[in-house]
Enzyme design. Structure first.
Site, PDB file in Angstrom:
ATOM      1  N   LYS A  97      -1.095  -4.116   3.729  1.00 22.25           N
ATOM      2  CA  LYS A  97       0.300  -3.655   3.938  1.00 22.25           C
ATOM      3  C   LYS A  97       0.194  -2.649   5.290  1.00 22.25           C
ATOM      4  O   LYS A  97      -0.470  -1.781   5.345  1.00 22.25           O
ATOM      5  CB  LYS A  97       0.766  -2.874   2.838  1.00 22.25           C
ATOM      6  CG  LYS A  97       2.024  -2.182   2.794  1.00 22.25           C
ATOM      7  CD  LYS A  97       2.365  -1.777   1.664  1.00 22.25           C
ATOM      8  CE  LYS A  97       3.904  -1.078   1.390  1.00 22.25           C
ATOM      9  NZ  LYS A  97       3.946  -0.617   0.068  1.00 22.25           N
TER      10      LYS A  97
ATOM     11  N   CYS B 214       6.339  -5.124   0.049  1.00 24.46           N
ATOM     12  CA  CYS B 214       7.331  -4.130  -0.009  1.00 24.46           C
ATOM     13  C   CYS B 214       7.883  -3.461   0.939  1.00 24.46           C
ATOM     14  O   CYS B 214       9.186  -3.954   1.472  1.00 24.46           O
ATOM     15  CB  CYS B 214       6.570  -2.972  -1.002  1.00 24.46           C
ATOM     16  SG  CYS B 214       7.530  -2.142  -1.930  1.00 24.46           S
TER      17      CYS B 214
ATOM     18  N   GLU C 130       3.622  -7.219  -5.617  1.00 27.08           N
ATOM     19  CA  GLU C 130       2.651  -6.153  -5.099  1.00 27.08           C
ATOM     20  C   GLU C 130       1.963  -5.346  -6.054  1.00 27.08           C
ATOM     21  O   GLU C 130       2.361  -5.572  -7.169  1.00 27.08           O
ATOM     22  CB  GLU C 130       3.477  -4.974  -4.010  1.00 27.08           C
ATOM     23  CG  GLU C 130       2.843  -3.748  -3.676  1.00 27.08           C
ATOM     24  CD  GLU C 130       3.690  -2.730  -3.261  1.00 27.08           C
ATOM     25  OE1 GLU C 130       4.719  -2.494  -4.022  1.00 27.08           O
ATOM     26  OE2 GLU C 130       3.326  -2.034  -2.377  1.00 27.08           O
TER      27      GLU C 130
HETATM   28  N1  ING Z   1       8.127   0.960  -2.417  1.00 23.24           N
HETATM   29  C1  ING Z   1       9.347   1.384  -1.913  1.00 23.24           C
HETATM   30  C2  ING Z   1      10.040   0.430  -0.890  1.00 23.24           C
HETATM   31  O1  ING Z   1       9.906   0.435   0.274  1.00 23.24           O
HETATM   32  C3  ING Z   1      10.948   3.165  -0.674  1.00 23.24           C
HETATM   33  C4  ING Z   1       9.413   2.758  -1.380  1.00 23.24           C
HETATM   34  C5  ING Z   1      11.992   2.748  -1.727  1.00 23.24           C
HETATM   35  C6  ING Z   1      10.947   3.415   0.356  1.00 23.24           C
HETATM   36  C7  ING Z   1      13.106   3.113  -0.990  1.00 23.24           C
HETATM   37  C8  ING Z   1      12.136   3.700   1.072  1.00 23.24           C
HETATM   38  C9  ING Z   1      13.388   3.576   0.336  1.00 23.24           C
HETATM   39  O2  ING Z   1      10.546  -0.563  -1.642  1.00 23.24           O
HETATM   40  C10 ING Z   1       6.952   0.613  -2.019  1.00 23.24           C
HETATM   41  N2  ING Z   1       6.031   0.351  -2.610  1.00 23.24           N
HETATM   42  O3  ING Z   1       6.994   0.361  -0.650  1.00 23.24           O
END
Ligand code: ING
Length: 301
Positions: free
Chosen positions: A123, A168, A46
């Site tokens: 996304k 992601c 990403e």
């Molecule tokens: N990053 C993280 C992901 O979903 C996140 C944000 C991390 C949300 C952990 C919830 C828990 O892997 C992105 N860019 O979405």
């Protein structure tokens, strides 16, 4: 046997000061390695061209827009497209897209082996928040800088198979895989930038993050009898750690390869798309077994 030799090209950290040109050089080096190892397709993370800029609070839109691409390919990425056409390798990578009519998306594209863009995904599930949050150890401002994707979850017939894309946070949501599963997807390509620590739950560290990474992707693959290629941007960006854990999961939900470092690291695996057939025709034969009359809440709430 319909085999795609897939290269999962994990990338190490990209610092705020790193130029797109320097990053593209790294991507080309990974692509050369992939070619040497017989890859047909290379999957990058990403937002592969820049640091994960949503960690920074910005109020000046012209500063924000410096992180976005106005066209693709462009001057900085053309060398990558040229190398892909030379190597005859299809590619998938993510970048921040600024459309001609001023919309901002967290985008991922798929090219064919001649480096023509054949698919685009924006996304859908944007994590984080839109305003500065003083409670957080660090910011995660995807809801500030991006609009939710407006293209939905599609699949493309490419490389003799049915391929789909997600980005992601999407990988944590079962709906992501099921909407593509209902379209017969055989391989889902996902890039991610995942902070090693939880800004809201300080005791949740990299081990838990890696566990949830595996759990989400293995479940999505198994429950839709599809391959999933999931590729990290990893390592410490301007003091902020991101997990590695790039992995390829087979249609049985088994991890077939997983990254060991938090650097640029290439994983290659021969993925037989026909391995998806058994699950799709037996346990996950959606037409035979699903009872949609009981699923209304999923789309109505
Ligand atoms: N990053 C993280 C992901 O979903 C996140 C944000 C991390 C949300 C952990 C919830 C828990 O892997 C992105 N860019 O979405």
């Amino acid at each position: 046997m319909r085999v795609i030799n897939v290269a999962a090209a994990q990338m190490g950290p990209i610092q705020k000061a790193d130029s797109r040109e320097a990053v593209v050089k790294r991507m080309i080096a990974l692509m050369d390695q992939a070619k040497a190892r017989g890859a047909d397709l290379i999957v990058y993370p990403e937002l592969a061209l820049t640091t994960f800029f949503p960690r920074w609070y910005m109020t000046d839109q012209s500063e924000v827009d410096r992180w976005f691409e106005r066209e693709m390919p462009n001057a900085a990425t053309m060398p990558l497209f040229e190398r892909a056409a030379l190597h005859q390798i299809a590619m998938n990578f993510g970048y921040a897209e600024l459309t001609p009519d001023g919309h901002h998306f967290n985008t991922s594209i798929l090219t064919d082996k001649s480096a023509r863009i054949v698919g685009k995904y924006r996304k859908v599930h944007l994590p984080g928040h839109a305003e500065f949050d003083a409670e957080r150890a660090f910011q995660h401002l995807e809801k500030r800088y991006f609009e939710p994707g407006d293209l939905g979850f599609n699949v493309w017939r490419e490389l003799d198979g049915i391929l789909g894309m997600a980005i992601c946070n999407d990988r944590r949501w079962p709906e992501t895989y099921r909407v593509m599963g209902l379209q017969g997807v055989e391989m889902v390509m996902i890039g991610y930038n995942t902070p090693s620590v939880n800004a809201e739950k300080s005791e949740e560290g990299p081990a838990k993050r890696l566990f949830h990474n595996r759990l989400s992707v293995q479940a999505g693959a198994y429950q839709n009898s599809t391959w999933v290629v999931c590729v990290a941007k990893a390592g410490v960006e301007d003091g902020h750690p991101l997990i590695g854990g790039t992995l390829i999961v087979n249609p049985d939900g088994e991890i077939v390869v997983e990254a060991k470092t938090e650097e640029d690291e290439l994983l290659v695996h021969s993925c037989d798309l026909d391995a998806t057939a058994f699950g799709k025709s037996t346990i996950f034969n959606f037409a035979q077994h699903r009872r949609i009359e009981h699923y209304g809440l999923i789309t109505s709430r």
